[in-house]
Design a protein around this motif. Sequence first.
Motif, PDB file in Angstrom:
ATOM      1  N   LYS A 147      37.653 106.897   0.586  1.00  0.00           N
ATOM      2  CA  LYS A 147      38.566 106.060   1.387  1.00  0.00           C
ATOM      3  C   LYS A 147      37.770 105.167   2.343  1.00  0.00           C
ATOM      4  O   LYS A 147      38.181 104.064   2.666  1.00  0.00           O
ATOM      5  CB  LYS A 147      39.488 106.952   2.218  1.00  0.00           C
ATOM      6  N   ASP A 148      36.657 105.709   2.798  1.00  0.00           N
ATOM      7  CA  ASP A 148      35.817 104.980   3.750  1.00  0.00           C
ATOM      8  C   ASP A 148      35.004 103.892   3.043  1.00  0.00           C
ATOM      9  O   ASP A 148      34.567 102.930   3.665  1.00  0.00           O
ATOM     10  CB  ASP A 148      34.886 106.002   4.411  1.00  0.00           C
ATOM     11  N   LEU A 149      34.846 104.051   1.723  1.00  0.00           N
ATOM     12  CA  LEU A 149      34.080 103.067   0.955  1.00  0.00           C
ATOM     13  C   LEU A 149      35.044 102.065   0.322  1.00  0.00           C
ATOM     14  O   LEU A 149      36.182 101.954   0.763  1.00  0.00           O
ATOM     15  CB  LEU A 149      33.239 103.790  -0.098  1.00  0.00           C
ATOM     16  N   ALA A 150      34.566 101.340  -0.684  1.00  0.00           N
ATOM     17  CA  ALA A 150      35.405 100.283  -1.261  1.00  0.00           C
ATOM     18  C   ALA A 150      35.268 100.251  -2.776  1.00  0.00           C
ATOM     19  O   ALA A 150      34.718  99.303  -3.326  1.00  0.00           O
ATOM     20  CB  ALA A 150      35.020  98.929  -0.654  1.00  0.00           C
ATOM     21  N   PRO A 151      35.774 101.261  -3.479  1.00  0.00           N
ATOM     22  CA  PRO A 151      35.633 101.265  -4.941  1.00  0.00           C
ATOM     23  C   PRO A 151      36.422 100.130  -5.582  1.00  0.00           C
ATOM     24  O   PRO A 151      37.635 100.046  -5.400  1.00  0.00           O
ATOM     25  CB  PRO A 151      36.195 102.634  -5.359  1.00  0.00           C
ATOM     26  N   THR A 152      35.724  99.244  -6.311  1.00  0.00           N
ATOM     27  CA  THR A 152      36.419  98.122  -6.934  1.00  0.00           C
ATOM     28  C   THR A 152      36.793  98.438  -8.383  1.00  0.00           C
ATOM     29  O   THR A 152      37.455  97.643  -9.030  1.00  0.00           O
ATOM     30  CB  THR A 152      35.565  96.841  -6.901  1.00  0.00           C
ATOM     31  N   PRO A 193      38.577 101.474  -9.640  1.00  0.00           N
ATOM     32  CA  PRO A 193      39.149 102.758  -9.225  1.00  0.00           C
ATOM     33  C   PRO A 193      39.314 103.770 -10.348  1.00  0.00           C
ATOM     34  O   PRO A 193      39.124 104.968 -10.117  1.00  0.00           O
ATOM     35  CB  PRO A 193      40.509 102.379  -8.630  1.00  0.00           C
ATOM     36  N   ARG A 241      27.672 105.299  -5.536  1.00  0.00           N
ATOM     37  CA  ARG A 241      27.373 103.896  -5.854  1.00  0.00           C
ATOM     38  C   ARG A 241      28.643 103.134  -6.227  1.00  0.00           C
ATOM     39  O   ARG A 241      28.809 101.972  -5.858  1.00  0.00           O
ATOM     40  CB  ARG A 241      26.359 103.818  -6.996  1.00  0.00           C
ATOM     41  N   LEU A 263      42.829 105.610  -4.813  1.00  0.00           N
ATOM     42  CA  LEU A 263      41.661 104.943  -4.234  1.00  0.00           C
ATOM     43  C   LEU A 263      41.935 103.512  -3.804  1.00  0.00           C
ATOM     44  O   LEU A 263      41.025 102.745  -3.519  1.00  0.00           O
ATOM     45  CB  LEU A 263      40.499 104.957  -5.250  1.00  0.00           C
ATOM     46  N   GLY A 323      31.405 103.496  -5.017  1.00  0.00           N
ATOM     47  CA  GLY A 323      32.128 103.207  -3.788  1.00  0.00           C
ATOM     48  C   GLY A 323      31.655 101.928  -3.122  1.00  0.00           C
ATOM     49  O   GLY A 323      32.243 101.474  -2.142  1.00  0.00           O
ATOM     50  N   ARG A 324      30.563 101.339  -3.618  1.00  0.00           N
ATOM     51  CA  ARG A 324      30.032 100.115  -3.033  1.00  0.00           C
ATOM     52  C   ARG A 324      30.217  98.976  -4.024  1.00  0.00           C
ATOM     53  O   ARG A 324      29.678  99.017  -5.127  1.00  0.00           O
ATOM     54  CB  ARG A 324      28.550 100.292  -2.712  1.00  0.00           C
ATOM     55  N   PRO A 325      30.967  97.952  -3.634  1.00  0.00           N
ATOM     56  CA  PRO A 325      31.235  96.845  -4.561  1.00  0.00           C
ATOM     57  C   PRO A 325      29.938  96.253  -5.116  1.00  0.00           C
ATOM     58  O   PRO A 325      28.981  96.057  -4.370  1.00  0.00           O
ATOM     59  CB  PRO A 325      31.950  95.822  -3.669  1.00  0.00           C
ATOM     60  N   GLY A 326      29.944  96.017  -6.430  1.00  0.00           N
ATOM     61  CA  GLY A 326      28.824  95.315  -7.043  1.00  0.00           C
ATOM     62  C   GLY A 326      27.655  96.188  -7.482  1.00  0.00           C
ATOM     63  O   GLY A 326      26.734  95.694  -8.111  1.00  0.00           O
ATOM     64  N   ALA A 327      27.693  97.499  -7.160  1.00  0.00           N
ATOM     65  CA  ALA A 327      26.577  98.361  -7.564  1.00  0.00           C
ATOM     66  C   ALA A 327      26.718  98.723  -9.041  1.00  0.00           C
ATOM     67  O   ALA A 327      27.820  98.881  -9.541  1.00  0.00           O
ATOM     68  CB  ALA A 327      26.559  99.626  -6.709  1.00  0.00           C
ATOM     69  N   THR A 342      27.770 106.115   6.288  1.00  0.00           N
ATOM     70  CA  THR A 342      28.557 106.410   5.091  1.00  0.00           C
ATOM     71  C   THR A 342      27.837 107.444   4.222  1.00  0.00           C
ATOM     72  O   THR A 342      28.474 108.327   3.656  1.00  0.00           O
ATOM     73  CB  THR A 342      28.779 105.141   4.254  1.00  0.00           C
TER      74      THR A 342
END
Lengths: 178, 213
Positions: free
Chosen positions: B150-155, B157, B80, B211, B82-86, B22
């Motif tokens: 799109k490849d990541l998981a932004p919580t 958005p 960052r 997103l 794009g990664r949940p919880g960062a 990623t």
Amino acid sequence: MEERLRCLLIAGLGGDEKSYLAFLGQLGAYLRGYFVRRLTGFPGDVEDLLQETLLAVHNKRHTYDTSIPLTAWVHAIAKYKFVDFLRAHGRQAALTDTLDEESEVFASKQTEALEASIDVQDLLESLPNRYRLPILHVKLQGLSVAEAAALTGMSESAVKVGVHRGLKALMARVGGES
Amino acid sequence: MKTDELIVMLATGVSAVDRNETRRRFALATGLGGLLALILMLTTLGLRTDLAAALATPMFWAKLAFAVVPAVVGLIAVFRLGRPGARVGWAFIVLAVPVLAMWALGVAQLVAAPAENRAALLFGRTWLLCPLLIGLLATPVFILVLSALKDLAPTRPTLTGAMAGIASGAVGATVYCLHCPEMAAPFVSVWYLLGMLIPAVVGAACGRRVLRW
């Protein structure tokens, strides 16, 4: 919980199937409690949301960064899916709370009856290929996910998602026709 | 499907995940976007004719830093997000530093200048075009970063979209520095900032839709 689950996930990310299975199992049990507490209004939706979230955890497992606490990562995903769920169902469910519960009882009875009578093949034909092929190969022909992936040219991940979403779509169709 | 069945299906035959993949893809997207912005600038606007002389002035470097700092910080923060919880709280503090510094410098220049020169310091000759061109040069990075997300998981958005806008706007401003002849701090502190904020507003507005995952 943090440390044990973290070790299991990290082993799972390395390709250890047993650890990953244990990780998803324990995470599922934890998240079930998490959603039960939050979805007091619609207990019937807990498993649905739980499965959505587990699928999200699986599909996005490459975004887990070992510098982030696992609980923070999991909670962020669960909360995102929870809010998503509320956005989709919130307004409608708030208006028809009691009706929804009743219709669910009806739906499950009717579904059982219909399952016997409706031709599965006909229903399957109505699904797009990305759902139809995984269900056909994995659920009806009993192939493994890897075999189905090789046969259809889809990725294993896409086959798994296809089985899950496809079954959900089928259930929705059966419910819708009744 | 029962939840237990789903779990078994997901775990069966699970493959090892390359977690650097990623990062590589995100770096590639931003690098490509920056390159496209540079080509766009060179082919349509061209380098400033006095670039060699400008390189010797401190203001050129101050202007460049005003754009490079938010570009780097913004891109790291987007990745960052794009990664949940960062966590990204630090990013806002670092982003504020060049803005406050340029505002301070701009105010100092305005105060020191004779009254009749102040309008020229603020508006220069290109104030109208500057934010628009920065926004335009931001487009390649903006699109490529959003598609990399799109490849990541932004919580978050909306925030992620805004940060993607700031980062791409800052990359656009960095490239624009090589063309833009304006050298007054009041000008940079207003119009460059506006140029970076245009894609940020667009990103915030469309984040939740674009997103979704």
